[in-house]
Enzyme design. Structure first.
Site, mmCIF file in Angstrom:
data_model
loop_
_atom_site.group_PDB
_atom_site.id
_atom_site.type_symbol
_atom_site.label_atom_id
_atom_site.label_comp_id
_atom_site.label_asym_id
_atom_site.label_seq_id
_atom_site.Cartn_x
_atom_site.Cartn_y
_atom_site.Cartn_z
ATOM 1 N N TRP A 166 -39.820 14.950 -41.007
ATOM 2 C CA TRP A 166 -40.842 15.682 -40.173
ATOM 3 C C TRP A 166 -41.454 16.576 -41.138
ATOM 4 O O TRP A 166 -40.810 17.533 -41.619
ATOM 5 C CB TRP A 166 -40.460 16.548 -38.732
ATOM 6 C CG TRP A 166 -41.229 17.111 -37.842
ATOM 7 C CD1 TRP A 166 -41.733 16.395 -37.119
ATOM 8 C CD2 TRP A 166 -41.813 18.453 -37.841
ATOM 9 N NE1 TRP A 166 -42.723 17.365 -36.453
ATOM 10 C CE2 TRP A 166 -42.707 18.552 -36.823
ATOM 11 C CE3 TRP A 166 -41.572 19.497 -38.677
ATOM 12 C CZ2 TRP A 166 -43.374 19.621 -36.677
ATOM 13 C CZ3 TRP A 166 -42.031 20.632 -38.342
ATOM 14 C CH2 TRP A 166 -43.077 20.952 -37.545
ATOM 15 N N ARG A 213 -35.800 12.590 -32.235
ATOM 16 C CA ARG A 213 -35.866 13.910 -32.584
ATOM 17 C C ARG A 213 -37.283 14.272 -33.100
ATOM 18 O O ARG A 213 -37.451 15.475 -33.199
ATOM 19 C CB ARG A 213 -34.980 14.331 -34.012
ATOM 20 C CG ARG A 213 -33.433 14.214 -33.347
ATOM 21 C CD ARG A 213 -32.554 14.105 -34.736
ATOM 22 N NE ARG A 213 -32.571 15.407 -35.113
ATOM 23 C CZ ARG A 213 -31.581 16.429 -34.911
ATOM 24 N NH1 ARG A 213 -30.613 16.229 -34.238
ATOM 25 N NH2 ARG A 213 -31.694 17.576 -35.751
ATOM 26 N N LYS A 264 -38.061 16.933 -31.291
ATOM 27 C CA LYS A 264 -37.018 17.454 -29.819
ATOM 28 C C LYS A 264 -36.263 18.681 -30.325
ATOM 29 O O LYS A 264 -36.047 19.543 -29.504
ATOM 30 C CB LYS A 264 -36.181 16.218 -29.703
ATOM 31 C CG LYS A 264 -35.129 16.587 -28.633
ATOM 32 C CD LYS A 264 -35.858 16.314 -27.393
ATOM 33 C CE LYS A 264 -34.815 16.820 -26.222
ATOM 34 N NZ LYS A 264 -35.829 17.121 -24.998
ATOM 35 N N ASN A 290 -32.396 18.120 -44.574
ATOM 36 C CA ASN A 290 -32.959 18.773 -43.577
ATOM 37 C C ASN A 290 -32.860 20.593 -43.787
ATOM 38 O O ASN A 290 -31.995 20.794 -44.217
ATOM 39 C CB ASN A 290 -32.139 18.757 -42.368
ATOM 40 C CG ASN A 290 -32.299 17.165 -41.913
ATOM 41 O OD1 ASN A 290 -32.891 16.371 -42.463
ATOM 42 N ND2 ASN A 290 -31.431 17.033 -40.701
ATOM 43 N N GLY A 291 -34.049 21.032 -43.652
ATOM 44 C CA GLY A 291 -34.455 22.440 -43.900
ATOM 45 C C GLY A 291 -35.370 22.719 -44.633
ATOM 46 O O GLY A 291 -36.286 21.808 -45.153
ATOM 47 N N GLU A 297 -44.969 25.975 -17.533
ATOM 48 C CA GLU A 297 -44.319 24.858 -17.979
ATOM 49 C C GLU A 297 -45.144 23.429 -17.771
ATOM 50 O O GLU A 297 -44.970 22.453 -18.432
ATOM 51 C CB GLU A 297 -42.942 24.789 -17.193
ATOM 52 C CG GLU A 297 -42.084 23.690 -17.242
ATOM 53 C CD GLU A 297 -41.631 23.039 -19.052
ATOM 54 O OE1 GLU A 297 -41.784 23.937 -19.763
ATOM 55 O OE2 GLU A 297 -40.993 22.063 -19.011
ATOM 56 N N CYS A 312 -36.353 16.545 -38.699
ATOM 57 C CA CYS A 312 -35.791 15.580 -39.817
ATOM 58 C C CYS A 312 -34.174 15.178 -39.314
ATOM 59 O O CYS A 312 -33.429 16.035 -38.630
ATOM 60 C CB CYS A 312 -35.586 16.485 -40.983
ATOM 61 S SG CYS A 312 -37.287 16.838 -41.529
ATOM 62 N N HIS A 348 -60.448 38.098 -14.551
ATOM 63 C CA HIS A 348 -60.606 38.683 -15.813
ATOM 64 C C HIS A 348 -60.848 37.841 -16.958
ATOM 65 O O HIS A 348 -60.447 38.174 -18.120
ATOM 66 C CB HIS A 348 -59.267 39.726 -16.094
ATOM 67 C CG HIS A 348 -58.942 40.587 -14.883
ATOM 68 N ND1 HIS A 348 -59.648 41.689 -14.716
ATOM 69 C CD2 HIS A 348 -57.930 40.498 -14.016
ATOM 70 C CE1 HIS A 348 -59.278 42.311 -13.680
ATOM 71 N NE2 HIS A 348 -58.240 41.408 -13.079
ATOM 72 N N GLU A 394 -48.249 18.478 -24.320
ATOM 73 C CA GLU A 394 -47.462 17.878 -24.962
ATOM 74 C C GLU A 394 -47.472 16.154 -25.008
ATOM 75 O O GLU A 394 -47.426 15.641 -26.203
ATOM 76 C CB GLU A 394 -45.802 17.895 -24.727
ATOM 77 C CG GLU A 394 -45.237 19.388 -25.178
ATOM 78 C CD GLU A 394 -43.827 19.417 -24.584
ATOM 79 O OE1 GLU A 394 -43.044 19.976 -25.287
ATOM 80 O OE2 GLU A 394 -43.425 19.369 -23.336
ATOM 81 N N LYS A 452 -46.474 20.719 -20.471
ATOM 82 C CA LYS A 452 -45.987 19.143 -20.406
ATOM 83 C C LYS A 452 -47.395 18.254 -20.750
ATOM 84 O O LYS A 452 -47.152 17.539 -21.267
ATOM 85 C CB LYS A 452 -45.433 18.717 -18.920
ATOM 86 C CG LYS A 452 -44.123 19.274 -18.500
ATOM 87 C CD LYS A 452 -42.680 18.732 -19.339
ATOM 88 C CE LYS A 452 -42.578 19.128 -20.384
ATOM 89 N NZ LYS A 452 -41.788 20.152 -20.714
#
Ligand code: G6P
Length: 613
Positions: A75, A27, A608, A100-101, A485, A2, A508, A492, A489
């Site tokens: 968000w 964001r 973000k 926000n929160g 990583e 947010c 395994h 995402e 990527k």
């Protein structure tokens, strides 16, 4: 996540608020909204699901004007993304709030407010704040007082902006666990959750401290602490450059940020190394003294920053000979970890605002007051830098693409410097080893430039992923973290399911997944585990997989049918290899996402900066 922008100015503020929202888009969000108080003191609001341009279109057909207002990108946490759940929220046509929160006790507050006769028009936790302020207005002499009373009833976190039609010249803002700053402009005073939102009107900022409440009017800014005492907070001049937010010749910020890595690393190394030494005070003026006191390292982080931490574990134990544990912050904060004396507690966060990391850091300090805390962050004025004993700034410049690229590789540079600094202090590395590490770090920008030249070849390979639903990434040692990583990527930004495994673990379980539809991507530096990795690759290949191997020119992986081998560069060491092998994986996911036509810089559902848990 947010975003908040708001203000009070001597002209119509709506265009500025809309511009602020556009600057906060990076964001991550799924709806947006804007409200102003009109000339005749009426709250005028527009909200829209989806991109800010949807809100902009609504505002074109339904113009709203006013000199005081609030705006928000949401968000979704409580309640689906929808027009009615988008902020700003309103109570009784007089109070408006952006938040926000998360308000943790909203269910009980909502219940009693319903009994008091308040009607709810959204499913959000935020709406209770608007009604509570309205409720306390009756027993208060000012909007400020009503907000102060309201905040005492809230459990949870907030960055808050409030306006009222009964107090047309005042804007109240507050923060607790969610960042908020004040922008001081020539023609008005503003609030925002992020400097970027206000850079077009000012570079003068005041960063609010935890639990501060501020009353703004056109001419005056008064800040109160949680006890209601007026406090002074310093005005800081931002060194963020407007131009940094332009795409320039690039199509996406992620692409731009991948190509900015050589410069970002140069900037991160600037004044942190000499000809052949690491400058230990880069971690803080007391770093030398503090590092002498510690015997082990605990790192917490999330997302890509967590992968950087995993690489550092290999470096710290292997090179600096210091024991190191790594854990995701969201888990760490909810266990009862044993934290030994003489621990260096490292929190890695690009944004410096990730709620789980901030909380893990606070909890660690509570459990053992003797620990020394260090943060590695890309954001100088972030919450994490305020609560850490030592600070290392990565100087990567603003990272706008949601998928981390230059922030990740510069975190690795910071962690390499930390490894070297601790190795020197603990005498586990000598001067010639220190010189080797420093020389390796200096080579990085050139090596990355060389690696970026492989882009065309990687772009061609990306076509192989068009019809694939899953991919496996393999690595060994520190390269396992780089494989993780790479998988993150791909997930995402291209929405392809991807998983990483240490190549030795294949037998395994994961090997059962391998068939012609499951591309396998491996990273093969020329290190002591290369022969083991080569055997693992044979095992995969003989089960019919399509493979892509990024190798050191000297690794000489044996070519096989269905296997594409891309030599990256050569002469990489333990520090340089993980950083350099990250680059082709970034390019691969970028080009796969490009083919898939996803929203690369703002992938669905992602944010973000994750400022709620
Ligand atoms: C989000 C971002 C990731 C980032 C993670 C941790 O999930 O999308 O790119 O790695 O948060 O963020 P931080 O700012 O704490 O490094």
């Amino acid at each position: 996540m947010c975003g908040i922008v708001g203000g009070i100015a001597n002209a119509n503020i709506a265009p500025l608020l809309l511009e602020g929202l556009k600057r906060l888009e990076y964001r991550g969000y799924d709806s947006s909204g804007l409200i102003v108080l009109s000339k005749n003191n009426k709250l005028l609001r527009q909200r829209a699901i989806g991109k800010v341009c949807n809100l902009e279109n609504k505002l074109k057909t339904n113009k709203i004007e006013g000199k005081i207002g609030l705006a928000h990108t949401r968000w979704a946490t409580h309640g689906e993304p929808s027009d009615k759940n988008a902020h700003p929220h309103i109570s009784k046509n007089s109070i408006s709030v952006v938040h926000n929160g998360i308000i943790e006790n909203y269910v009980s507050l909502k219940k009693s407010q319903i009994q008091q006769g308040y009607q709810f028009s959204s499913e959000t936790d935020t709406e209770v704040i608007a009604h509570a302020i309205d409720f306390f207005t009756l027993s208060s002499n000012s909007l400020l007082e009503a907000v102060q009373k309201t905040l005492k009833t809230l459990k949870g976190s907030y960055g808050l902006g409030v306006i009222s039609s009964n107090h047309p010249n005042k804007l109240i803002a507050a923060r607790k666990g969610s960042p908020l700053l004040i922008g001081i402009g020539d023609n008005g005073n503003y609030i925002a959750s992020d400097q970027m939102a206000l850079l077009s009107v000012t570079k003068k900022f005041i960063f609010l401290e935890e639990e501060d409440i501020v009353e703004l009017d056109l001419k005056k800014i008064t800040i109160y602490n949680s006890e209601g005492t007026i406090v002074e907070r310093p005005i800081k001049i931002s060194n963020l450059m407007e131009g940094k937010f332009d795409l320039g010749t690039y199509d996406h910020f992620m692409q731009k940020e991948i190509f900015e890595q050589p410069q970002a690393i140069r900037d991160t190394l600037e004044s942190r190394i000499t000809k052949d030494r690491v400058v230990i005070s880069a971690f803080g003026y007391k770093a030398k003294e503090d590092f002498q006191k510690i015997n082990q390292v605990q790192i917490v982080a999330c997302g890509s920053s967590y992968h950087a931490a995993l690489v550092a574990k290999y470096w710290l134990e292997d090179i600096a000979k210091i024991s190191c544990n790594v854990e995701v912050a969201s888990e760490y904060r909810y266990r009862r970890p044993i934290i030994l004396d003489k621990t260096l507690f490292v929190a890695i966060s690009q944004s410096g605002e990730t709620a789980d990391i901030l909380e893990a850091l606070k909890i660690a300090k509570k459990i053992n007051k003797k620990i020394i805390t260090l943060c590695i962050s890309n954001s100088a004025e972030s919450s994490i830098t305020r609560i850490s004993d030592l600070v290392f700034l990565t100087n990567a410049g603003p990272e706008v693409g949601v998928a981390s690229t230059k922030a990740f590789t510069t975190q690795l540079v910071g962690l390499a410097l930390l490894t070297c600094a601790l190795g020197v202090i603990k005498k586990s590395i000598d001067k010639s080893q220190e010189k080797n590490i420093v020389n390796g770090l200096k080579r990085l920008p050139g090596l990355i430039d060389e690696t970026l030249l492989q882009e065309n070849q990687i772009q061609k390979l990306s076509t192989k992923f068009i019809d694939k639903n899953s991919a496996l990434f393999l690595g060994r040692g520190a390269m396992y973290a780089i494989a993780m990583e790479g998988a993150l990527k791909l997930k995402e930004i291209s929405y392809i399911h991807a998983e990483a495994f240490p190549a030795g673990e294949l037998k395994h379980g994961p090997i059962a997944l391998i068939d012609n539809n499951m591309p396998v991507i491996a990273v093969a530096p020329n290190d002591e585990l290369l022969s083991k990795l080569k055997s693992n690759l044979q095992e995969v290949k003989s089960r019919g997989s399509q493979m892509i191997v990024f190798e050191d020119k000297d690794s000489k992986v044996m070519p096989m049918k269905g296997m594409e081998i891309i030599p990256i560069t050569s002469n990489l060491g333990r520090i340089t290899a993980p950083i350099i092998f990250t680059i082709p994986l970034q390019l691969l996911s970028y080009h796969v996402a490009l083919i898939k036509g996803t929203d690369i810089d703002k992938p669905r559902n992602l944010a973000k900066s994750v400022t709620v848990e």
